[in-house]
Design a protein around this motif. Structure first.
Motif, PDB file in Angstrom:
ATOM      1  N   ASN A   1      31.769  59.762  23.829  1.00 37.45           N
ATOM      2  CA  ASN A   1      32.247  59.337  22.514  1.00 37.45           C
ATOM      3  C   ASN A   1      31.716  60.300  21.446  1.00 37.45           C
ATOM      4  O   ASN A   1      31.040  61.272  21.786  1.00 37.45           O
ATOM      5  CB  ASN A   1      31.836  57.883  22.250  1.00 37.45           C
ATOM      6  N   PRO A   2      31.957  60.042  20.172  1.00 40.78           N
ATOM      7  CA  PRO A   2      31.573  60.991  19.122  1.00 40.78           C
ATOM      8  C   PRO A   2      30.073  61.196  18.887  1.00 40.78           C
ATOM      9  O   PRO A   2      29.707  62.042  18.073  1.00 40.78           O
ATOM     10  CB  PRO A   2      32.226  60.410  17.862  1.00 40.78           C
ATOM     11  N   VAL A   3      29.190  60.438  19.552  1.00 42.86           N
ATOM     12  CA  VAL A   3      27.756  60.655  19.343  1.00 42.86           C
ATOM     13  C   VAL A   3      27.409  62.035  19.901  1.00 42.86           C
ATOM     14  O   VAL A   3      27.519  62.271  21.100  1.00 42.86           O
ATOM     15  CB  VAL A   3      26.905  59.564  20.026  1.00 42.86           C
ATOM     16  N   PRO A   4      27.014  62.968  19.032  1.00 42.65           N
ATOM     17  CA  PRO A   4      26.754  64.334  19.510  1.00 42.65           C
ATOM     18  C   PRO A   4      25.429  64.443  20.264  1.00 42.65           C
ATOM     19  O   PRO A   4      24.449  63.838  19.874  1.00 42.65           O
ATOM     20  CB  PRO A   4      26.716  65.155  18.224  1.00 42.65           C
ATOM     21  N   HIS A   5      25.435  65.176  21.326  1.00 45.04           N
ATOM     22  CA  HIS A   5      24.225  65.517  22.091  1.00 45.04           C
ATOM     23  C   HIS A   5      23.326  64.308  22.400  1.00 45.04           C
ATOM     24  O   HIS A   5      22.178  64.272  21.996  1.00 45.04           O
ATOM     25  CB  HIS A   5      23.416  66.584  21.354  1.00 45.04           C
ATOM     26  N   PRO A   6      23.833  63.315  23.140  1.00 44.46           N
ATOM     27  CA  PRO A   6      23.020  62.129  23.414  1.00 44.46           C
ATOM     28  C   PRO A   6      21.915  62.362  24.448  1.00 44.46           C
ATOM     29  O   PRO A   6      20.942  61.614  24.494  1.00 44.46           O
ATOM     30  CB  PRO A   6      24.034  61.121  23.945  1.00 44.46           C
ATOM     31  N   CYS A   7      22.039  63.379  25.289  1.00 42.38           N
ATOM     32  CA  CYS A   7      21.121  63.574  26.411  1.00 42.38           C
ATOM     33  C   CYS A   7      19.738  64.048  25.965  1.00 42.38           C
ATOM     34  O   CYS A   7      19.614  64.881  25.074  1.00 42.38           O
ATOM     35  CB  CYS A   7      21.702  64.576  27.409  1.00 42.38           C
ATOM     36  N   THR A   8      18.703  63.538  26.639  1.00 44.13           N
ATOM     37  CA  THR A   8      17.321  63.941  26.351  1.00 44.13           C
ATOM     38  C   THR A   8      16.880  65.128  27.198  1.00 44.13           C
ATOM     39  O   THR A   8      15.841  65.711  26.936  1.00 44.13           O
ATOM     40  CB  THR A   8      16.341  62.784  26.626  1.00 44.13           C
ATOM     41  N   GLY A   9      17.634  65.427  28.253  1.00 45.89           N
ATOM     42  CA  GLY A   9      17.242  66.490  29.168  1.00 45.89           C
ATOM     43  C   GLY A   9      16.389  65.993  30.326  1.00 45.89           C
ATOM     44  O   GLY A   9      16.016  66.756  31.205  1.00 45.89           O
ATOM     45  N   LYS A  10      16.079  64.713  30.336  1.00 50.77           N
ATOM     46  CA  LYS A  10      15.273  64.118  31.402  1.00 50.77           C
ATOM     47  C   LYS A  10      16.176  63.423  32.420  1.00 50.77           C
ATOM     48  O   LYS A  10      17.340  63.138  32.149  1.00 50.77           O
ATOM     49  CB  LYS A  10      14.307  63.086  30.824  1.00 50.77           C
TER      50      LYS A  10
END
Length: 126
Positions: free
Chosen positions: A76-85
């Motif tokens: 969805n439009p939430v940009p860059h949700p990932c933490t990388g973990k």
């Protein structure tokens, strides 16, 4: 000695690539009420847990299996949700009709992504 180190490094790279290649893409949402669960009734299984969607459920055969889950991007439009973990979760419940492949506990979801996203793309593997 240098030859042995080179072989170890090459083996490590191949193992990493193989591990990524075996991951299955999907989506995940999160939930917040953990007990009772379809697999364990009123037994508390902590918070690094997940519920399996209908295609994975297999009449409960997936109960107790452990999966490594990594966020791969937004849906969805939430940009860059990932933490990388990544997070390791145990399947303790069934989420019939849920909006994703897995339904993670809110704590597990927050480890890999911003909960504001609500639903994210994932790679998961047992």
């Amino acid at each position: 000695m240098a030859k042995q180190m080179s072989l170890i490094i090459i083996f490590g790279i191949v193992a990493s690539l193989l591990s990524m290649a075996l991951a299955t893409p999907g989506t995940t949402t999160f939930y917040t009420s953990y007990v009772p669960s379809a697999c364990y009734g009123n037994k508390d299984n902590g918070v690094m847990i997940a519920a399996a969607s209908d295609p994975l459920w297999a009449n409960g055969a997936i109960c107790g299996k452990v999966f490594n889950v990594t966020c791969t991007g937004p849906t969805n439009p939430v940009p860059h949700p990932c933490t990388g973990k990544s997070v390791v979760v145990k399947i303790v419940d069934h989420c019939p009709g849920c909006g994703g492949t897995l339904d993670l506990s809110k704590e597990a979801f927050a480890t890999i992504a911003n909960p504001v996203a609500g639903i994210i793309k994932i790679d998961y593997r047992q």
